[in-house]
Design a protein around this motif. Structure first.
Motif, short mmCIF file in Angstrom:
data_model
loop_
_atom_site.label_atom_id
_atom_site.label_comp_id
_atom_site.label_asym_id
_atom_site.label_seq_id
_atom_site.Cartn_x
_atom_site.Cartn_y
_atom_site.Cartn_z
N LEU A 1 0.50 -1.28 -0.20
CA LEU A 1 0.19 0.00 -0.41
C LEU A 1 0.94 1.21 -0.06
O LEU A 1 0.21 2.32 -0.47
CB LEU A 1 -0.67 0.04 0.85
N PHE A 2 2.31 1.17 0.77
CA PHE A 2 3.18 2.42 0.87
C PHE A 2 3.50 2.44 -0.44
O PHE A 2 3.53 3.80 -1.47
CB PHE A 2 4.38 1.76 1.47
N ALA A 3 3.68 1.27 -1.64
CA ALA A 3 4.07 1.58 -3.24
C ALA A 3 3.00 1.82 -3.89
O ALA A 3 4.00 2.78 -4.69
CB ALA A 3 4.83 -0.40 -3.09
N GLU A 4 1.71 1.59 -2.92
CA GLU A 4 0.28 2.66 -4.06
C GLU A 4 0.97 3.86 -4.28
O GLU A 4 0.44 4.36 -5.13
CB GLU A 4 -0.21 2.14 -3.45
N VAL A 5 1.09 4.63 -2.96
CA VAL A 5 0.68 5.53 -2.50
C VAL A 5 1.65 6.39 -3.03
O VAL A 5 1.67 7.81 -3.65
CB VAL A 5 0.90 5.92 -0.98
N ARG A 6 3.38 5.53 -3.17
CA ARG A 6 4.29 6.13 -3.68
C ARG A 6 4.28 6.57 -5.15
O ARG A 6 4.50 7.34 -5.95
CB ARG A 6 5.36 6.02 -3.71
N ALA A 7 3.93 5.74 -6.29
CA ALA A 7 2.93 5.67 -6.97
C ALA A 7 2.46 6.28 -7.83
O ALA A 7 2.72 7.40 -8.51
CB ALA A 7 2.63 4.26 -7.94
N ARG A 8 1.69 7.22 -6.97
CA ARG A 8 0.36 7.87 -7.29
C ARG A 8 1.61 9.58 -6.64
O ARG A 8 1.36 10.93 -7.61
CB ARG A 8 -0.66 8.06 -6.68
N TYR A 9 2.55 10.01 -5.87
CA TYR A 9 3.75 10.92 -5.00
C TYR A 9 4.00 10.25 -4.11
O TYR A 9 4.27 10.17 -3.54
CB TYR A 9 2.16 11.80 -4.90
N ALA A 10 5.43 10.17 -4.75
CA ALA A 10 6.54 10.04 -4.14
C ALA A 10 6.39 10.16 -3.09
O ALA A 10 7.40 9.72 -2.34
CB ALA A 10 7.73 9.68 -5.56
N ASP A 11 6.43 11.59 -2.98
CA ASP A 11 7.14 12.37 -1.78
C ASP A 11 6.04 12.67 -0.51
O ASP A 11 6.05 13.38 0.09
CB ASP A 11 7.67 13.50 -2.53
N HIS A 12 4.81 12.00 -0.56
CA HIS A 12 3.90 11.84 0.20
C HIS A 12 4.46 11.70 1.43
O HIS A 12 4.71 11.20 2.03
CB HIS A 12 2.78 10.94 -0.28
N HIS A 13 4.51 13.11 2.34
CA HIS A 13 4.47 13.23 3.65
C HIS A 13 3.67 12.20 4.49
O HIS A 13 4.56 11.26 5.46
CB HIS A 13 4.72 14.64 3.72
N HIS A 14 2.70 11.92 4.56
CA HIS A 14 1.82 11.25 5.97
C HIS A 14 2.31 10.30 5.89
O HIS A 14 2.83 8.89 6.39
CB HIS A 14 0.63 12.37 5.23
N ALA A 15 2.18 9.21 4.07
CA ALA A 15 2.70 7.72 4.08
C ALA A 15 4.27 7.70 5.02
O ALA A 15 4.43 6.50 5.05
CB ALA A 15 2.51 7.86 2.46
N HIS A 16 4.65 8.51 4.55
CA HIS A 16 6.15 7.65 4.78
C HIS A 16 6.43 8.30 6.55
O HIS A 16 6.89 7.77 7.17
CB HIS A 16 7.24 9.21 4.62
N HIS A 17 5.63 8.82 7.16
CA HIS A 17 5.17 8.90 8.90
C HIS A 17 4.73 7.74 8.61
O HIS A 17 5.74 7.12 10.35
CB HIS A 17 4.55 10.21 9.32
N LEU A 18 4.08 7.32 8.54
CA LEU A 18 2.81 6.03 8.38
C LEU A 18 3.94 4.78 8.95
O LEU A 18 4.47 3.97 9.43
CB LEU A 18 2.10 5.83 7.64
N MET A 19 5.19 4.88 7.97
CA MET A 19 5.98 3.83 7.28
C MET A 19 6.65 3.36 8.28
O MET A 19 7.41 2.43 9.14
CB MET A 19 6.33 3.56 5.82
N ILE A 20 7.19 4.64 8.71
CA ILE A 20 8.08 5.26 9.87
C ILE A 20 8.38 4.32 11.16
O ILE A 20 8.92 3.56 11.69
CB ILE A 20 8.76 6.63 9.71
N ALA A 21 6.85 5.18 11.55
CA ALA A 21 6.07 4.80 12.50
C ALA A 21 5.87 3.37 12.22
O ALA A 21 5.88 2.26 13.56
CB ALA A 21 4.62 5.57 13.02
N ARG A 22 5.68 1.91 11.67
CA ARG A 22 5.33 1.08 11.85
C ARG A 22 6.48 0.29 11.69
O ARG A 22 6.70 -0.94 12.62
CB ARG A 22 4.63 1.01 10.27
N LEU A 23 7.39 0.68 10.65
CA LEU A 23 9.23 -0.09 10.83
C LEU A 23 9.44 0.23 12.29
O LEU A 23 10.21 -0.73 13.17
CB LEU A 23 9.66 0.55 9.98
N ALA A 24 9.62 1.61 12.58
CA ALA A 24 10.50 1.89 14.69
C ALA A 24 9.50 0.08 14.95
O ALA A 24 10.50 0.21 16.30
CB ALA A 24 9.01 3.13 14.38
N GLU A 25 8.67 -0.58 14.70
CA GLU A 25 8.44 -1.29 16.06
C GLU A 25 8.89 -2.69 15.68
O GLU A 25 8.50 -3.58 16.65
CB GLU A 25 6.20 -1.48 15.96
#
Length: 328
Positions: free
Chosen positions: A158-182
């Motif tokens: 899903l992160f890739a789907e967001v980036r395919a439409r807007y590569a620098d999506h700010h909120h999506a990157h925040h969400l991924m970092i929060a998930r990976l940090a766990e």
């Protein structure tokens, strides 16, 4: 799922919207998810009173500013009665893409609160995505849902789907970092943790004027959140070496220098990033720089710098902030 389905298959337990003009309780703290977007705050208030036309006009004006659109739709979707009022909007305008996207994210918010079945929210997001193939916002809604409930491969897809439409999506990157940090929450401090690599890679490939440059600070903070919750770091962040070690100094210096040289005033989530930096400065013992950042943030200064308003793992930050500002 058709628009008719969106209107007719909602949860049967949704309470009716409040009568127009009913007073609403004030938030218990000063944080406002709308940040410095006065138009968004006004549209949210109107939506709470059933006047969905203001939200309609706001989203129409937002157009394809995808970061701003994602922020505005997400904030509107958190309004308690967004679902029934947006269904009214769809009854009036069955072909409205904006209404379908807003309804989808409102159902995601309900699912995250346990008031909606996740499959129904997923269906709504996919229906909205089909109506607006270029819009990353329905995929952002799915990413929010799966970040909390889904398996790792689906979150990354899903992160890739967001980036395919807007590569620098700010909120999506925040969400991924929060998930990976766990990941590997029980292993303790790990300077080679994957969240740092992800943040550094995203910051390096982002444009020079992108708020994604501050992602290494966000990764550092989110990882600390996980370590503190697991008991590997003290909850008093200022007393933790996590914020004063060599890696921390390098991360904070680079990000702080970047913000001093260039600040994107119009970015809808810039105040969240400024809060990350300000609190990091407090933890480094650099109170003067922290005070300058808090002054720039102004009325939106909050003890919770994280991506979400319910995250405040360090109550000591309140005292540290007041000390930095000379108001203790």
């Amino acid at each position: 799922m058709t628009v008719h389905d969106l209107l007719t298959t909602g949860p049967k337990t949704v309470s009716p919207p409040p009568p127009l003009g009913r007073g609403r309780k004030r938030a218990a703290h000063a944080y406002d998810a709308a940040l410095d977007d006065a138009e968004l705050a006004a549209a949210r208030t109107a939506l709470a009173q059933g006047r969905w036309q203001t939200a309609r006009s706001l989203l129409a004006r937002t157009g394809d500013e995808w970061d701003r659109r994602g922020h505005r739709v997400t904030v509107l979707a958190r309004e308690q009665y967004c679902v029934p009022w947006t269904r009214d909007w769809l009854l009036a305008e069955p072909d409205s893409v904006d209404a379908a996207v807003l309804l989808a994210l409102a159902q995601v918010q309900r699912a995250l609160r346990g008031k909606e079945k996740p499959p129904r929210a997923r269906e709504a997001c996919h229906a909205a995505a089909a109506l607006a193939p270029a819009d990353p916002t329905p995929w952002l809604g799915l990413l929010m849902l799966e970040k909390a409930l889904g398996a790792e491969p689906e979150v990354r897809r899903l992160f890739a789907e967001v980036r395919a439409r807007y590569a620098d999506h700010h909120h999506a990157h925040h969400l991924m970092i929060a998930r990976l940090a766990e990941h590997q929450s029980g292993t303790g401090t790990d300077p080679l943790h994957e969240v740092y690599d992800f943040a550094n890679a995203a910051a390096e490939r982002a444009p020079a004027d992108s708020p994604l440059a501050v992602l290494p600070v966000i990764a550092h903070a989110e990882r600390y959140r996980v370590l503190a919750a697991a008991g590997h770091e003290p909850r008093d962040a200022a007393a933790s070496g996590h914020w004063t070690g060599r890696r921390a100094r390098q991360v904070m210096r680079a990000a702080f220098d970047w913000w001093l040289e260039w600040e994107q005033e119009g970015h809808p989530r810039r105040l969240i990033d400024l809060n990350f930096l300000a609190h990091a400065k407090v933890c480094e013992g650099r109170g003067a720089e922290a005070a300058a950042l808090f002054h720039r943030i102004g009325e939106h200064a909050t003890p919770s710098p994280w991506s979400y308003p319910d995250r405040d793992p360090y109550p000591a930050f309140r005292t540290a902030r007041d000390t930095a500002l000379g108001t203790a």
